[in-house]
Design an enzyme around this catalytic site. Structure first.
Site, PDB file in Angstrom:
ATOM      1  N   SER A  21       0.825  -1.209   0.000  1.00 26.00           N
ATOM      2  CA  SER A  21       0.000   0.000   0.000  1.00 26.00           C
ATOM      3  C   SER A  21       0.860   1.261   0.000  1.00 26.00           C
ATOM      4  CB  SER A  21      -0.870  -0.023   1.247  1.00 26.00           C
ATOM      5  OG  SER A  21      -1.589   1.169   1.357  1.00 26.00           O
ATOM      6  N   GLY A  72       1.083  11.343   4.292  1.00 23.79           N
ATOM      7  CA  GLY A  72      -0.022  11.663   5.202  1.00 23.79           C
ATOM      8  C   GLY A  72      -1.381  11.184   4.715  1.00 23.79           C
ATOM      9  N   ASN A 127      -4.546  -0.542   8.625  1.00 18.64           N
ATOM     10  CA  ASN A 127      -3.303   0.205   8.800  1.00 18.64           C
ATOM     11  C   ASN A 127      -3.320   0.907  10.153  1.00 18.64           C
ATOM     12  OD1 ASN A 127      -1.077   1.817   8.616  1.00 18.64           O
ATOM     13  ND2 ASN A 127      -1.758   2.978   6.831  1.00 18.64           N
ATOM     14  N   CYS A 130       0.586   3.968  10.380  1.00 19.94           N
ATOM     15  CA  CYS A 130       1.092   5.083   9.591  1.00 19.94           C
ATOM     16  C   CYS A 130       1.741   6.102  10.524  1.00 19.94           C
ATOM     17  CB  CYS A 130      -0.022   5.749   8.801  1.00 19.94           C
ATOM     18  SG  CYS A 130       0.575   7.230   7.952  1.00 19.94           S
ATOM     19  N   THR A 266       8.689   0.142  -1.895  1.00 22.52           N
ATOM     20  CA  THR A 266       9.423   1.254  -2.499  1.00 22.52           C
ATOM     21  C   THR A 266      10.128   0.867  -3.801  1.00 22.52           C
ATOM     22  OG1 THR A 266       9.741   1.985  -0.246  1.00 22.52           O
ATOM     23  CG2 THR A 266      11.013   3.124  -1.905  1.00 22.52           C
TER      24      THR A 266
END
Lengths: 304, 263
Positions: A21, A72, A127, A130, A266
């Site tokens: 994600s 964010g 999640n 974060c 990534t």
């Protein structure tokens, strides 16, 4: 012929490779580069009950062998997802899981209930980790008590696959892993980004608008691998490993450490077809090592 | 306006290079067919063997020769990644993702548009996409005015190439070439009625150009260079605040009309 499929409880993946994600958009961003049916699943961008503008620019700082981000949870909200994005992606020939985030237990529960109605979404990734949102997310992921409550209440309403994404920003990840398992999570994915910071020495200022952000990329891999190993030994539910996976060997290492499946994050930014390359690489590895199925790799680390 | 072509991951070979103290013009060739690329679009270049350079480097396309599958990049040596790129030897293989981003809005051909004076303003390495844009404008019948600015004469690159496609005006802050001062202070801007401005350069320069454009009520597009990770809309790092909220400069930009920006 190697059987590449893996089971995360009732959820079957055609191979152990998923995309993480926040690194894969809604999958559409990668259609020019790859065939999504070649991987086990995708986890779409963190979705919240209400739209979020995300943090101010700059949101990214490159680091040695990695990057910090402070996006964010920018997203248009769960209702926008249901109405506008879901119809475009529901026919992807792979498992599409939605990453769900929130600021209150109620946010998580409401979003989970809405997504449950979507036939083609077999699961959610909760999640609770974060690090880039002030009021929420990670607060649930670093306290066993808060985590217990959010998993319990989401589990009470959500009947499909419930994957919980764990934060590495804790003293002992196994405490949280066991809590999630006790409250009925179907699988655990880890790790989310590590809280980090970058400073511009010349300007004497932070590089991110939020000062701190989440570190990802190959630089976090040893930490992630250690946490997957610890978690694998502590729980019985499947573990989905991630953290700096950039090639087949990385993926195999996570599976040997106990992961039933892996997520590529990534690395998608640098090589947008890397997830397919890794899926093919796992098949090749299994053939070379005489394995009949990829699932035999899970926890097969040799300690003798 | 938009990139109709599918994005590709392609290998190129460096076949020619011109180097200056702070920058390099790098000419690449591929054996594949180049997709259609428009002025203002960029590529994401992979930097090999450089652990401190984890991400690709976004670089705007300086020039295209599609018939020969050639693509030029102008690289400013700002950090370890761009220094490594600029130092590559001839025949090195370089991997790129392309074409990325939107492009400058091209006007109708001159005989139909009524547009007289187009000024392309570039600061420092921001002149890179203006060569390709200038060539495209020339093909549409215009004689573009290139207004190039830098700190000193050494920052003004590719003068011969620019002169092939239009008139060149120069400012340097130290007065070593052209008029001394900033691009926004150049006398040409008072001498002609400017109908359209395209601009690329450091943000403070582009903001000064944008406010000048607003003052003279002139159409103006700028190309932003926000930091990015992926370059194709997945990471949401390169956002710019616009009148539509946060948008990715890699997919909805890098080119914006100044009226979209909250400058």
């Amino acid at each position: 012929m190697v059987d590449l499929s893996v089971q995360l409880k009732a959820l079957r993946l055609k191979n152990p490779v998923m995309t993480a994600s926040g690194t894969f958009g809604y999958g559409e961003e990668y259609l020019d580069f790859m065939d999504l049916s070649r991987i086990g699943g995708i986890i779409v961008k963190g979705t919240t009950i209400r739209p979020r503008e995300g943090n101010d620019y700059p949101r990214m700082a490159e680091t040695a062998s990695g990057m910090l981000n402070a996006v964010g949870l920018q997203n248009k909200g769960v209702n926008y997802f249901v109405k506008n994005i879901y119809p475009r992606i529901c026919d992807f020939d792979t498992n599409v899981l939605v990453n769900v985030s929130g600021s209150t237990v109620e946010d998580y529960v409401q979003a989970a209930e809405i997504i449950q109605e979507l036939d083609k979404i077999p699961g959610i990734e909760l999640n609770v980790s974060c690090p880039n949102v002030k009021e929420g997310g990670m607060a649930f992921g670093v306290s066993a008590k808060a985590l217990c409550q959010v998993v319990k209440e989401v589990r009470a309403v959500y009947r499909k696959h419930l994957m919980l994404k764990l934060s590495p920003n804790v003293t002992d990840i196994t405490v949280l892993a066991k809590t999630a398992e006790e409250q009925g999570a179907d699988s655990l994915s880890l790790i989310n980004t590590l809280l980090g910071m970058a400073i511009d020495a010349e300007k004497q200022r932070p590089k991110l608008s939020t000062i701190t952000g989440g570190l990802s990329g190959p630089c976090v891999k040893p930490v992630a691998l250690r946490m997957v190993w610890q978690t694998y030994k502590a729980v019985k539910i499947p573990v989905v490993g991630m953290g700096g996976i950039s090639n087949t060997a990385d993926a195999i290492e996570f599976m040997l450490a106990g992961a039933s499946a892996i997520q590529v994050g990534t690395a998608n930014f640098i090589d947008p077809v890397v997830s397919v390359t890794i899926a093919e690489g796992i098949e090749d590895y299994c053939q070379r090592h005489g394995l009949k199925s990829a699932s035999e790799l899970t926890g097969a680390l040799r300690l003798d | 306006m938009s990139s109709i072509a599918n994005k590709l991951v392609l290998d190129f070979i460096l076949y020619e290079k011109e180097e200056w103290p702070n920058s390099a013009l790098m000419k690449f060739k591929t054996t594949e067919i180049l997709p259609e690329i428009f002025p203002g679009q960029f590529v994401q270049v992979k930097v090999e063997d450089s652990p401190e350079t984890y991400l690709r480097r976004p670089l705007s396309v300086n020039f295209i020769d599609r018939g020969n599958s050639c693509l030029w990049l102008l690289v400013q040596k700002v950090g370890p990644g761009t220094r490594k790129l600029a130092a590559l030897a001839l025949d090195s293989k370089v991997n790129m993702i392309l074409p990325l981003g939107n492009s400058f809005s091209l006007p109708e051909p001159k005989k139909e548009s009524g547009i007289q004076n187009i000024v392309l303003i570039g600061g420092g390495i921001g002149t890179a996409p203006l060569l390709f844009l200038g060539k495209s404008l020339r093909e549409l019948g215009y004689l573009p005015n290139f207004l190039l600015g830098g700190r000193s004469a050494a920052d003004i690159l590719q003068l011969e190439e620019f002169r092939l496609y239009g008139k060149v005006f120069i400012t340097t802050q130290d007065g070593t070439l052209g008029e001394q001062g900033l691009v926004t202070e150049h006398s040409i801007l008072n001498e002609i009625q400017v109908d359209r401005i395209y601009c690329c350069g450091p943000k403070p320069m582009m903001q000064a150009v944008a406010s000048l454009a607003k003052k003279i009520n002139c159409w103006c597009e700028v190309s932003l260079e926000n930091l990015m990770a992926c370059g194709f809309g997945a990471c949401l790092c390169c956002v710019e605040k616009t009148n539509k909220g946060h948008v990715c400069t890699c997919t909805e930009g890098p080119v914006f009309n100044i009226n979209e920006l909250l400058w």
